[in-house]
Design an enzyme around this catalytic site. Sequence first.
Site, PDB file in Angstrom:
ATOM      1  N   GLU A  88      24.371   2.152   6.274  1.00 44.39           N
ATOM      2  CA  GLU A  88      24.259   3.431   6.987  1.00 44.39           C
ATOM      3  C   GLU A  88      24.901   3.308   8.368  1.00 44.39           C
ATOM      4  O   GLU A  88      24.658   2.349   9.083  1.00 44.39           O
ATOM      5  CB  GLU A  88      22.774   3.806   7.080  1.00 44.39           C
ATOM      6  CG  GLU A  88      22.229   4.145   5.697  1.00 44.39           C
ATOM      7  CD  GLU A  88      20.734   3.877   5.548  1.00 44.39           C
ATOM      8  OE1 GLU A  88      20.015   3.908   6.548  1.00 44.39           O
ATOM      9  OE2 GLU A  88      20.309   3.630   4.392  1.00 44.39           O
ATOM     10  N   SER A 146      20.505   5.289   1.295  1.00 40.71           N
ATOM     11  CA  SER A 146      20.182   4.973  -0.087  1.00 40.71           C
ATOM     12  C   SER A 146      20.184   3.461  -0.222  1.00 40.71           C
ATOM     13  O   SER A 146      21.123   2.857  -0.711  1.00 40.71           O
ATOM     14  CB  SER A 146      21.279   5.633  -0.938  1.00 40.71           C
ATOM     15  OG  SER A 146      21.232   5.222  -2.248  1.00 40.71           O
ATOM     16  N   GLU A 147      19.102   2.858   0.271  1.00 39.02           N
ATOM     17  CA  GLU A 147      19.093   1.391   0.358  1.00 39.02           C
ATOM     18  C   GLU A 147      19.228   0.722  -0.998  1.00 39.02           C
ATOM     19  O   GLU A 147      19.853  -0.329  -1.122  1.00 39.02           O
ATOM     20  CB  GLU A 147      17.820   0.912   1.075  1.00 39.02           C
ATOM     21  CG  GLU A 147      17.823   1.119   2.584  1.00 39.02           C
ATOM     22  CD  GLU A 147      17.604   2.564   3.011  1.00 39.02           C
ATOM     23  OE1 GLU A 147      17.192   3.379   2.159  1.00 39.02           O
ATOM     24  OE2 GLU A 147      17.831   2.890   4.184  1.00 39.02           O
ATOM     25  N   ASP A 200      12.226  -2.819   7.740  1.00 34.20           N
ATOM     26  CA  ASP A 200      11.202  -2.025   7.047  1.00 34.20           C
ATOM     27  C   ASP A 200      11.775  -1.279   5.837  1.00 34.20           C
ATOM     28  O   ASP A 200      11.040  -0.874   4.946  1.00 34.20           O
ATOM     29  CB  ASP A 200      10.597  -0.994   8.000  1.00 34.20           C
ATOM     30  CG  ASP A 200      10.251  -1.607   9.342  1.00 34.20           C
ATOM     31  OD1 ASP A 200       9.067  -1.665   9.671  1.00 34.20           O
ATOM     32  OD2 ASP A 200      11.184  -2.059  10.054  1.00 34.20           O
ATOM     33  N   HIS A 250       9.268   0.719  11.782  1.00 34.93           N
ATOM     34  CA  HIS A 250      10.592   0.289  12.224  1.00 34.93           C
ATOM     35  C   HIS A 250      10.562  -1.045  12.960  1.00 34.93           C
ATOM     36  O   HIS A 250      11.503  -1.362  13.672  1.00 34.93           O
ATOM     37  CB  HIS A 250      11.210   1.338  13.162  1.00 34.93           C
ATOM     38  CG  HIS A 250      11.897   2.457  12.455  1.00 34.93           C
ATOM     39  ND1 HIS A 250      11.232   3.366  11.687  1.00 34.93           N
ATOM     40  CD2 HIS A 250      13.201   2.827  12.398  1.00 34.93           C
ATOM     41  CE1 HIS A 250      12.082   4.256  11.202  1.00 34.93           C
ATOM     42  NE2 HIS A 250      13.294   3.952  11.608  1.00 34.93           N
TER      43      HIS A 250
END
Length: 809
Positions: free
Chosen positions: A487, A517-518, A543, A585
């Site tokens: 990203e 969209s990991e 995370d 995070h």
Amino acid sequence: MAGEINFQPIPVNQYAKTIKEEQANFTNEELVRIYHDMVVIREFETMLNLIKTTGEYSGIAYDHPGPAHLSIGQEASAVGMAYTLTVDDFIFGSHRSHGEILAKGLSAIHQLDEPALMQVMESFFNGTVLKVVKKDFDGPVKELARRFLIYGTLAEIFARETGFNKGLGGSMHAFFTPFGVYPNNAIVGGSGDIAVGAALYKKVNRKPGMVVANIGDASMACGPVWEGISFAAMDQFTQLWSNEMKGGLPVIFNVMNNQYGMGGQTCGETMGYGMAARIGAGVNPEQMHAERVDGYNPLAVIDAYRRKRQLIEAKKGPVLLEVLTYRFSGHSPSDASSYRSKEEVEAWQEQDCIKTYAQSLTDAEVASSEKLEGIWAEIKTLMVDMLTLAINDEVSPRMDIRKRPEQIGEMIFSNRSVEAMEKRQPDVNHPLAENPRVQQIAKKERFAFDSAGKPFSKMKQYQLRDGIFEAIVDRYYKDPTLVAYGEENRDWGGAFAVYRGLTEALPYHRLFNSPISEASIIGTAIGYAMCGGRVIPEIMYCDFLGRCGDEVFNQLPKWQAMSGNVLTMPVVVRVSVGSKYGAQHSQDWTSLVAHIPGLKVVFPATPYDAKGLMNSALQGTDPVIYFESQRIYDIGEQFHEGGVPEGYYEIPFGEPDIKRAGKDVTILTIGATLYRALEAAKILDEKYGLSAEVIDARSLVPFNYEKVIESVKKTGRIIVSGDANSRGSFLNELARNITELAFNYLDAPPVVVGSRNWITPAYELEEAFFPQPEWFIDAIHEKIVPLKGHVPAQNYTDAEQIRRAKLGV
Ligand SMILES: Cc1ncc(C[n+]2csc(CCOP(=O)(O)OP(=O)(O)O)c2C)c(N)n1
Ligand SMILES: [Mg+2]
């Protein structure tokens, strides 16, 4: 502006040709071959079914305890899918892919000439598999190859070392890359994003062929499938990628719609799309060229593939193909199929794709029924022969794990040193020396302090992010296959300015932004690496690893060993550990990945280590989780004399580094905690006259304990510290091993100073959560040696430890 979105009609079962009409497109021999290939699959799986349910096939007894997810009934869809594919076309599949392996293998055998086939068989595992099937056989090469294919697959299913993946893949994961058969996946939908990565590899590296993701209808609900589709359908391929790179990914999502999940009906009971092809409508303006075809007629599927190939070659992918089929077999041989009626199964059996096709061949006088029966009989004999070989412990032994107990361990990592995955000129925009970031770094101080020991200003210092950048940009100019994405990787300069300058250096196809969209970021990287490329996917915050759990825990680490070391996995996953952004995070999840066999895990805390470890990661062929801490991206080099070298150097994985020498207590740290430990060391020295030796672990996996033991021999005391919450953490793993390995030298048990077992609070409250310098002092005072005059603020007593554990906090 008001308007509406218009959709195009999606074709459903439009194929209506007769055999007579198809005789214009196929020779009789080819039409019979289609029958032959379907029967090979049917007989192969019938054999497995009988073995599972009755313990024998044709009078040969065998006990197979492992899985056998059969696709009896689906043969036309597999053969239709594979028939037109070339060896350069790759297929990926599911837990139910025996049929696809055989269909694609038979298709490859048909297409390759005899010398090419011999070459494949002779070179695969140095001819081990070939030797088995060649003994006492002197028929034609193509028949030899058929034996090779059936035997290699069967031996794999039976966990024999002579199987295609040395028996480490097994029924649900078997594959054979020389025929374009890529990994099959026991995780439902697992191939959905991996296959897209393979298509990306083909596109970026200008390789011929396309990729087919064979997925089940029930996998249409899976995240990796949706994420793979989203990734494949990105507009940037046509809008931002330029010149020859412009155009869609060469990938077909082939939904093998047998209308059931395990027991759940995907049409209505567990889904709401009715027909899987409908899904294409929403994805992109081309609607993924979606279509439903009759998977009970091999010719209908072949017809679809011929048409879809034209789209793929015109760079108009991705394509969605729903192949409607049915399996008579339940989920597994033990499934009594109580969720479907006898009438339903019988109605489909009436239409049995092999029976119907055979009938159409005899009706059209393409072949006599005697000829077709003869083919079936010949295939039965072949199965008996291959089964006999595959269950013979002498010709088809399993890995001798008694004789070589470390054999599987030796296959977990490939441990190679490879500068470039392919030799060719890399695509770059300008010579490295012209790069603005490179020029800017050239003006920086590569050591944090001047000759008087005074620190240079932050702006002037060569920072940790510069170290990562230097290693990566260097590799980009060496390895033409290297791509990086994640990203905000491109124009933003990477999420934390690590990639600033790369945008100028690299064309789009080597550095790009992914969707948020990991799963697809990691999944596609896995597919990219499986095909032979090197890749750096990035997870913006640690995370978010949860969003790619399957890819990181189940796929990335396992395929090297599960492939029998056929595949390597040069994937360096950059993971940034957050700070300041609270509970979702800021977590340090190093322990989660260190727990997974098959991943290498590093966490550099200095610019020198960051560059050297990244160089090693990028020279290697193993999956590496490379942690970075947002707390120290701007830190300068404070330890390596002479500063960070301009040239290339590697720091071997697994070697902890002494950052401060001492003699009274050892502090072993992971990641950015190093700097807090150093502050603690200063306090210990100045206030309590204790000299602390501070060791930076640098790597978690692998890890060499020798240096730590040497230190403990000297100090007799050790604290292990890092930012992970302590329960179940790698810190405890280190402490436990040190206890065992250095028991005789320890004056007190190793003490773990980790974060609390809480949510990570707001930045302003973080000092209650992450290890602080004073915590080390408190821990030493309470657990190791009382410090005169010290009043601890943190409660490190045994009673408190028990209380917290009782409460689970
Ligand atoms: C992630 C995941 N969830 C659940 C399972 C258990 N499981 C194995 S097969 C299957 C059904 C899959 O259905 P489909 O994708 O339609 O393929 P089919 O079995 O019909 O060929 C399930 C739920 C699994 N293997 N992986
Ligand atoms: Mg299904």
